[in-house]
Scaffold this active site. Sequence first.
Site, mmCIF file in Angstrom:
data_model
loop_
_atom_site.group_PDB
_atom_site.id
_atom_site.type_symbol
_atom_site.label_atom_id
_atom_site.label_comp_id
_atom_site.label_asym_id
_atom_site.label_seq_id
_atom_site.Cartn_x
_atom_site.Cartn_y
_atom_site.Cartn_z
ATOM 1 N N SER A 267 0.808 -1.219 0.000
ATOM 2 C CA SER A 267 0.000 0.000 0.000
ATOM 3 C C SER A 267 0.838 1.265 0.000
ATOM 4 C CB SER A 267 -0.910 0.014 1.236
ATOM 5 O OG SER A 267 -0.136 0.026 2.430
ATOM 6 N N CYS A 268 2.145 1.160 0.259
ATOM 7 C CA CYS A 268 2.961 2.367 0.451
ATOM 8 C C CYS A 268 3.860 2.694 -0.741
ATOM 9 C CB CYS A 268 3.814 2.224 1.709
ATOM 10 S SG CYS A 268 2.845 2.205 3.232
ATOM 11 N N PHE A 269 4.805 1.815 -1.071
ATOM 12 C CA PHE A 269 5.796 2.151 -2.092
ATOM 13 C C PHE A 269 5.170 2.550 -3.424
ATOM 14 C CE2 PHE A 269 9.788 -0.213 -0.319
ATOM 15 C CZ PHE A 269 9.717 0.570 0.820
ATOM 16 N N ASP A 272 3.197 5.883 -2.962
ATOM 17 C CA ASP A 272 4.023 7.035 -2.603
ATOM 18 C C ASP A 272 4.940 7.460 -3.749
ATOM 19 O OD1 ASP A 272 2.783 6.852 -0.203
ATOM 20 O OD2 ASP A 272 4.531 6.200 0.946
#
Length: 431
Positions: A267-269, A272
């Site tokens: 969900s992040c890399f 982002d």
Amino acid sequence: MNVSVIGSGYVGTTLAACLAEMGHDVLNVDLDESIVDAINAGECPIHEEGLPELVEKHAGENLRAATDYDEVAETDLSFICVQTPTQDDGSLDYSYVESAAEMLGESIAEKADKHVVATKSTVLPGTTENVVGPALERTSGKTVDEDLGLVMNPEFLSEGTAVHDFWHPDKIVIGATDDESGDLVTDLYAAGDLLDDAELVRSDLRTAEMVKYANNAFLAAKISLVNELGNICKTADIDAYEVAEAVGMDDRIGSKFLRSGLGWGGSCFPKDVDALRAFARNNEYEPTLLNGVVDVNDRQPGRLVDLAASHVDLDGARVAVLGLAFKPGTDDVRNSRAIPVVERLRDAGADVVAYDPVAIENAKTAIDDDSVEYEDSAEAALEGADAALVCTDWDEFDALSFKGMKRKVLIDGRRIDVDRDELDVYEGLCW
């Protein structure tokens, strides 16, 4: 300290439970009644090692959940931990953040004392100042710097190890509009002795927001670089892991995130890096290196399938996909590298059978293909298979038995520790 946490997703629930363990009184606000009921019953709404025990321990004591904001005014500090979905151009949808800030503002409108609001959601530079602050002011009638304090306190939690990461941070970043607000958040963490070993970074709001993006962009770039080097090593019959081990001895580089393989997800890399690229373009800068980071990552699943095709005619073949979560220790399949692997196998005509210890139900939602078969064990998935592809390095895969396979062909995207002598073909993605 009395703390309210707005949002009970992966970040909000972890923060709320760990703050309760620290001894703070925590109110967790979420609009989903089923999640609120679960937390109040001592049941953890997400899969995360060590978190169910904390929720069970503190629910009904110093951790409580609610669907309304009525009690927020009784707290000293509020954290906004809601989702920021990605839009088509890679930029972020701040409607949840803005709505949370507006409702939070309404709840503290009659509060006499200053209230501090900390953004924990990952947001681009300028968001706390230009979205959160104005939303709070509109509905509370208060003014930032006078009776409202704004803080940006990014999280650096990894799914699967979030509780451990909370208790063992490398750094705690606190950006604030004023020293008093920054001091309050600093004191919150000091109560749990988190500042004994972690570096404390105090800054303005925009710097704190950018630190989170720079952090994740650097890690994503490091993984893509080691994958690119691994792909080059593969062409020259060089073991990329031996190369990486030597490279990691350089203290300017370090040994972490040097495992070449199928790439990064979650969900992040992906979110982002895409948001940072969109942010750069909006500021009239083309992020060439980050574009390449994404390109390398996007190509790895296709390379894994191509390796399988070099050993097995995929059209009509039974192919086992082992691991569906984007990493071990979580049931999260968001941007999992396994999903494009499954899709490419199906496009090639393969009959796909898949297994993951905890992520199957989420995968069924994410993979829009009713023809994919799911098994409840790795052994069942391997039974009668012409080939197997490893997409997630769960520990249990190190003890795999390949006796039931029709052809013992293993294409490994994660360098699991199996007995290669038992196989007819073992092929690593980057080694």
